[in-house]
Design a protein around this motif. Structure first.
Motif, PDB file in Angstrom:
ATOM      1  N   LEU A 180       0.823  -1.205   0.000  1.00 26.99           N
ATOM      2  CA  LEU A 180       0.000   0.000   0.000  1.00 26.99           C
ATOM      3  C   LEU A 180       0.857   1.255   0.000  1.00 26.99           C
ATOM      4  O   LEU A 180       0.546   2.228  -0.695  1.00 26.99           O
ATOM      5  CB  LEU A 180      -0.927   0.002   1.217  1.00 26.99           C
ATOM      6  CG  LEU A 180      -1.828   1.229   1.391  1.00 26.99           C
ATOM      7  CD1 LEU A 180      -2.781   1.386   0.218  1.00 26.99           C
ATOM      8  CD2 LEU A 180      -2.607   1.138   2.706  1.00 26.99           C
ATOM      9  N   PHE A 181       1.943   1.243   0.767  1.00 21.86           N
ATOM     10  CA  PHE A 181       2.784   2.433   0.906  1.00 21.86           C
ATOM     11  C   PHE A 181       4.025   2.337   0.023  1.00 21.86           C
ATOM     12  O   PHE A 181       5.157   2.567   0.473  1.00 21.86           O
ATOM     13  CB  PHE A 181       3.184   2.628   2.370  1.00 21.86           C
ATOM     14  CG  PHE A 181       2.015   2.885   3.276  1.00 21.86           C
ATOM     15  CD1 PHE A 181       1.332   4.087   3.232  1.00 21.86           C
ATOM     16  CD2 PHE A 181       1.580   1.908   4.155  1.00 21.86           C
ATOM     17  CE1 PHE A 181       0.241   4.322   4.055  1.00 21.86           C
ATOM     18  CE2 PHE A 181       0.494   2.134   4.990  1.00 21.86           C
ATOM     19  CZ  PHE A 181      -0.182   3.347   4.939  1.00 21.86           C
ATOM     20  N   SER A 182       3.815   2.005  -1.248  1.00 16.90           N
ATOM     21  CA  SER A 182       4.936   1.912  -2.185  1.00 16.90           C
ATOM     22  C   SER A 182       4.487   2.307  -3.583  1.00 16.90           C
ATOM     23  O   SER A 182       3.298   2.243  -3.918  1.00 16.90           O
ATOM     24  CB  SER A 182       5.505   0.481  -2.202  1.00 16.90           C
ATOM     25  OG  SER A 182       4.526  -0.426  -2.676  1.00 16.90           O
ATOM     26  N   GLY A 183       5.451   2.709  -4.408  1.00 18.23           N
ATOM     27  CA  GLY A 183       5.193   3.005  -5.810  1.00 18.23           C
ATOM     28  C   GLY A 183       4.149   4.098  -6.018  1.00 18.23           C
ATOM     29  O   GLY A 183       4.022   5.038  -5.229  1.00 18.23           O
ATOM     30  N   ARG A 184       3.396   3.948  -7.089  1.00 20.86           N
ATOM     31  CA  ARG A 184       2.395   4.954  -7.445  1.00 20.86           C
ATOM     32  C   ARG A 184       1.219   4.978  -6.478  1.00 20.86           C
ATOM     33  O   ARG A 184       0.449   5.941  -6.472  1.00 20.86           O
ATOM     34  CB  ARG A 184       1.905   4.728  -8.879  1.00 20.86           C
ATOM     35  CG  ARG A 184       2.968   5.034  -9.928  1.00 20.86           C
ATOM     36  CD  ARG A 184       2.393   5.045 -11.327  1.00 20.86           C
ATOM     37  NE  ARG A 184       3.428   5.311 -12.319  1.00 20.86           N
ATOM     38  CZ  ARG A 184       3.805   6.521 -12.705  1.00 20.86           C
ATOM     39  NH1 ARG A 184       3.220   7.586 -12.168  1.00 20.86           N
ATOM     40  NH2 ARG A 184       4.737   6.676 -13.633  1.00 20.86           N
ATOM     41  N   ARG A 185       1.079   3.931  -5.673  1.00 28.09           N
ATOM     42  CA  ARG A 185       0.011   3.951  -4.672  1.00 28.09           C
ATOM     43  C   ARG A 185       0.203   5.105  -3.701  1.00 28.09           C
ATOM     44  O   ARG A 185      -0.772   5.690  -3.224  1.00 28.09           O
ATOM     45  CB  ARG A 185      -0.032   2.613  -3.928  1.00 28.09           C
ATOM     46  CG  ARG A 185      -0.410   1.423  -4.805  1.00 28.09           C
ATOM     47  CD  ARG A 185      -0.391   0.123  -4.000  1.00 28.09           C
ATOM     48  NE  ARG A 185      -0.688  -1.034  -4.833  1.00 28.09           N
ATOM     49  CZ  ARG A 185       0.227  -1.706  -5.513  1.00 28.09           C
ATOM     50  NH1 ARG A 185       1.497  -1.330  -5.458  1.00 28.09           N
ATOM     51  NH2 ARG A 185      -0.110  -2.750  -6.247  1.00 28.09           N
ATOM     52  N   THR A 186       1.464   5.447  -3.403  1.00 25.49           N
ATOM     53  CA  THR A 186       1.703   6.556  -2.484  1.00 25.49           C
ATOM     54  C   THR A 186       1.245   7.882  -3.082  1.00 25.49           C
ATOM     55  O   THR A 186       0.886   8.801  -2.347  1.00 25.49           O
ATOM     56  CB  THR A 186       3.194   6.651  -2.108  1.00 25.49           C
ATOM     57  OG1 THR A 186       3.975   6.868  -3.286  1.00 25.49           O
ATOM     58  CG2 THR A 186       3.657   5.383  -1.420  1.00 25.49           C
ATOM     59  N   GLN A 187       1.274   7.982  -4.424  1.00 26.95           N
ATOM     60  CA  GLN A 187       0.790   9.213  -5.061  1.00 26.95           C
ATOM     61  C   GLN A 187      -0.716   9.362  -4.842  1.00 26.95           C
ATOM     62  O   GLN A 187      -1.220  10.480  -4.664  1.00 26.95           O
ATOM     63  CB  GLN A 187       1.127   9.199  -6.550  1.00 26.95           C
ATOM     64  CG  GLN A 187       2.626   9.228  -6.817  1.00 26.95           C
ATOM     65  CD  GLN A 187       2.984   9.006  -8.272  1.00 26.95           C
ATOM     66  OE1 GLN A 187       4.104   8.580  -8.589  1.00 26.95           O
ATOM     67  NE2 GLN A 187       2.082   9.279  -9.180  1.00 26.95           N
ATOM     68  N   LEU A 226      -2.076   8.869   7.862  1.00 21.24           N
ATOM     69  CA  LEU A 226      -0.761   9.495   7.995  1.00 21.24           C
ATOM     70  C   LEU A 226       0.085   8.771   9.042  1.00 21.24           C
ATOM     71  O   LEU A 226       1.290   8.565   8.852  1.00 21.24           O
ATOM     72  CB  LEU A 226      -0.920  10.976   8.366  1.00 21.24           C
ATOM     73  CG  LEU A 226       0.363  11.813   8.365  1.00 21.24           C
ATOM     74  CD1 LEU A 226       1.004  11.823   6.982  1.00 21.24           C
ATOM     75  CD2 LEU A 226       0.060  13.237   8.821  1.00 21.24           C
ATOM     76  N   ASP A 227      -0.524   8.350  10.143  1.00 20.06           N
ATOM     77  CA  ASP A 227       0.202   7.597  11.174  1.00 20.06           C
ATOM     78  C   ASP A 227       0.736   6.283  10.613  1.00 20.06           C
ATOM     79  O   ASP A 227       1.889   5.910  10.860  1.00 20.06           O
ATOM     80  CB  ASP A 227      -0.714   7.301  12.362  1.00 20.06           C
ATOM     81  CG  ASP A 227      -1.006   8.536  13.207  1.00 20.06           C
ATOM     82  OD1 ASP A 227      -0.232   9.505  13.122  1.00 20.06           O
ATOM     83  OD2 ASP A 227      -2.011   8.522  13.943  1.00 20.06           O
ATOM     84  N   ALA A 228      -0.120   5.583   9.875  1.00 20.06           N
ATOM     85  CA  ALA A 228       0.295   4.293   9.314  1.00 20.06           C
ATOM     86  C   ALA A 228       1.413   4.474   8.295  1.00 20.06           C
ATOM     87  O   ALA A 228       2.358   3.673   8.239  1.00 20.06           O
ATOM     88  CB  ALA A 228      -0.910   3.601   8.669  1.00 20.06           C
ATOM     89  N   TRP A 229       1.327   5.520   7.489  1.00 17.84           N
ATOM     90  CA  TRP A 229       2.356   5.786   6.481  1.00 17.84           C
ATOM     91  C   TRP A 229       3.696   6.103   7.142  1.00 17.84           C
ATOM     92  O   TRP A 229       4.741   5.551   6.783  1.00 17.84           O
ATOM     93  CB  TRP A 229       1.908   6.932   5.588  1.00 17.84           C
ATOM     94  CG  TRP A 229       2.696   7.093   4.315  1.00 17.84           C
ATOM     95  CD1 TRP A 229       3.844   6.442   3.962  1.00 17.84           C
ATOM     96  CD2 TRP A 229       2.377   7.966   3.217  1.00 17.84           C
ATOM     97  NE1 TRP A 229       4.268   6.861   2.720  1.00 17.84           N
ATOM     98  CE2 TRP A 229       3.394   7.785   2.241  1.00 17.84           C
ATOM     99  CE3 TRP A 229       1.350   8.865   2.972  1.00 17.84           C
ATOM    100  CZ2 TRP A 229       3.392   8.487   1.044  1.00 17.84           C
ATOM    101  CZ3 TRP A 229       1.358   9.569   1.767  1.00 17.84           C
ATOM    102  CH2 TRP A 229       2.362   9.386   0.830  1.00 17.84           C
ATOM    103  N   SER A 230       3.674   6.990   8.137  1.00 19.29           N
ATOM    104  CA  SER A 230       4.929   7.354   8.802  1.00 19.29           C
ATOM    105  C   SER A 230       5.526   6.157   9.540  1.00 19.29           C
ATOM    106  O   SER A 230       6.751   5.978   9.569  1.00 19.29           O
ATOM    107  CB  SER A 230       4.698   8.527   9.769  1.00 19.29           C
ATOM    108  OG  SER A 230       3.739   8.194  10.750  1.00 19.29           O
ATOM    109  N   LYS A 231       4.659   5.312  10.119  1.00 15.32           N
ATOM    110  CA  LYS A 231       5.161   4.112  10.800  1.00 15.32           C
ATOM    111  C   LYS A 231       5.804   3.157   9.812  1.00 15.32           C
ATOM    112  O   LYS A 231       6.863   2.579  10.085  1.00 15.32           O
ATOM    113  CB  LYS A 231       4.013   3.409  11.530  1.00 15.32           C
ATOM    114  CG  LYS A 231       4.455   2.201  12.338  1.00 15.32           C
ATOM    115  CD  LYS A 231       3.303   1.607  13.123  1.00 15.32           C
ATOM    116  CE  LYS A 231       3.756   0.414  13.957  1.00 15.32           C
ATOM    117  NZ  LYS A 231       2.625  -0.175  14.728  1.00 15.32           N
ATOM    118  N   GLN A 232       5.198   3.001   8.638  1.00 15.78           N
ATOM    119  CA  GLN A 232       5.761   2.121   7.625  1.00 15.78           C
ATOM    120  C   GLN A 232       7.102   2.646   7.130  1.00 15.78           C
ATOM    121  O   GLN A 232       8.046   1.877   6.921  1.00 15.78           O
ATOM    122  CB  GLN A 232       4.775   1.989   6.453  1.00 15.78           C
ATOM    123  CG  GLN A 232       5.144   0.922   5.450  1.00 15.78           C
ATOM    124  CD  GLN A 232       5.109  -0.477   6.035  1.00 15.78           C
ATOM    125  OE1 GLN A 232       4.334  -0.768   6.930  1.00 15.78           O
ATOM    126  NE2 GLN A 232       5.962  -1.355   5.528  1.00 15.78           N
TER     127      GLN A 232
END
Length: 358
Positions: free
Chosen positions: A144-151, A213-219
């Motif tokens: 989920l938190f990689s590649g174009r998905r992050t865009q 945002l919490d999940a993204w920063s944790k990842q």
């Protein structure tokens, strides 16, 4: 997927490894009319607990409501062996998302996942073991938190609390409709989205931007630190360096975005001074020529400029001009700061409170 029996055997092994604990499978393969998959008889700390087991493949926040309804029903139906016996529901699953675990703890419902995490809120025998997420869930989060998905995630966080459809979001995030749909499906499973409408007109709203945002920063914290190229640009004050970078990069048609403390200071002033400018930069010959025009010298100490080379233009999406130079979005600046050192994390929280608001 592990079979239900494999999951039950795994939780039995974990329970038997606890101090002063004895666990046995009391019932399996329920007759019709029973509302749970198995019963485990647990004796620990002088207490007897009957664990009514419900086996699932995966549990996300949106599944918890149904799970709670089921366990309340079978808890009422399950017979007690004695007047003093405790009956507690226990959800066992291959994977349970962090949000689902939090909801289950709030409802005082036990759980176990294949990674070894265990929660049993028994009277006189409270058990809480937290382990890293099992491989299937960890892999799903990394994806989920990689590649174009992050865009796509970035686009949602830039303007949260707004209804968008797949086509609109794909254009904003410079991603394919298929990628957007995959991201939407995962966020719905995590119960961070609301939906309305059907078919092509179906829209989604990100109602939990803070959780995302919490999940993204944790990842990001689980990955490698950002790679930096450090330079010293002579004859320029730190406060004047962003404007000088802007002039030279524009002349050489180099895409860039200032981030970290130098950007956060412009979004939400916090520090008395910022000795170094960090920027995201599209690598290539124009960038090297621009750095040469700046007389930027590679150094290991005393750097006043640090460059983060981006892999695609998508990493510079949503940059904005504020008081002159291009700044990375406040969301990107926050994510960069939480991965940094020193007082950067304090500045990240200040930026989040003052600028993002979630």
């Amino acid at each position: 997927m592990q079979t239900e029996r494999d999951l039950v055997e795994s939780v039995l092994v974990t329970l038997r490894g606890l101090p002063q604990a004895h666990a046995a499978l009391g019932l399996w393969e329920q007759p019709s009319g029973r509302e749970y998959d198995a019963r485990i008889d647990l004796h620990i700390g002088g207490e007897s607990v009957s664990l009514l087991v419900e086996a699932k493949r995966a549990v996300y926040p949106r599944d918890v409501r149904e799970v709670l309804w089921q366990i309340r029903r079978f808890r009422d139906l399950a017979p007690s062996e004695s007047a003093n016996e405790q009956r507690l529901p226990l959800i066992v699953a291959e994977s349970i998302s962090p949000g689902a675990k939090e909801l289950l703890r709030e409802e005082q419902v036990g759980y176990f996942d294949s990674g070894g995490s265990l929660f049993i809120p028994a009277r006189g025998a409270y058990i809480y073991i937290e382990k890293p997420p099992p491989k299937p869930l960890a892999k799903a989060l990394r994806s989920l938190f990689s590649g174009r998905r992050t865009q796509v995630l970035h686009s949602l966080l830039i303007r949260p609390q707004r209804w968008v459809n797949v086509k609109e979001l794909a254009e904003q995030a410079q991603a394919s409709p298929a990628t957007v749909s995959q991201v939407m499906t995962e966020l719905e499973r995590l119960d961070w989205l609301e939906t309305r409408g059907q078919g092509p007109s179906k829209e989604r709203l990100l109602r939990e931007p803070g959780a995302l945002l919490d999940a993204w920063s944790k990842q990001l914290g689980l990955g490698r630190p950002l790679a930096l190229r450090r330079y010293y640009v002579p004859a320029v004050k730190p406060t004047d360096l962003p404007e000088r970078l802007d002039r030279v990069f524009e002349q050489h048609q180099v895409a860039y975005a200032i981030t970290h403390e130098a950007a956060a200071q412009r979004y939400a002033p916090f520090l008395s001074s910022v000795p170094q400018v960090r920027c995201r930069l599209m690598p290539g010959r124009p960038a090297e020529e621009a750095l040469g025009a700046l007389d930027a010298r590679v150094v290991t100490e005393g750097a006043n400029l640090a460059v983060i080379e981006v892999k695609s233009s998508g990493e510079l999406l949503f940059r904005e001009r504020l008081d002159g130079p291009w700044l990375a979005s406040a969301v990107q600046v926050y994510l960069d700061l939480v991965r940094s050192e020193g007082r950067a994390k304090e500045m990240a929280e200040h930026l989040r409170h003052e600028r993002l608001g979630f």
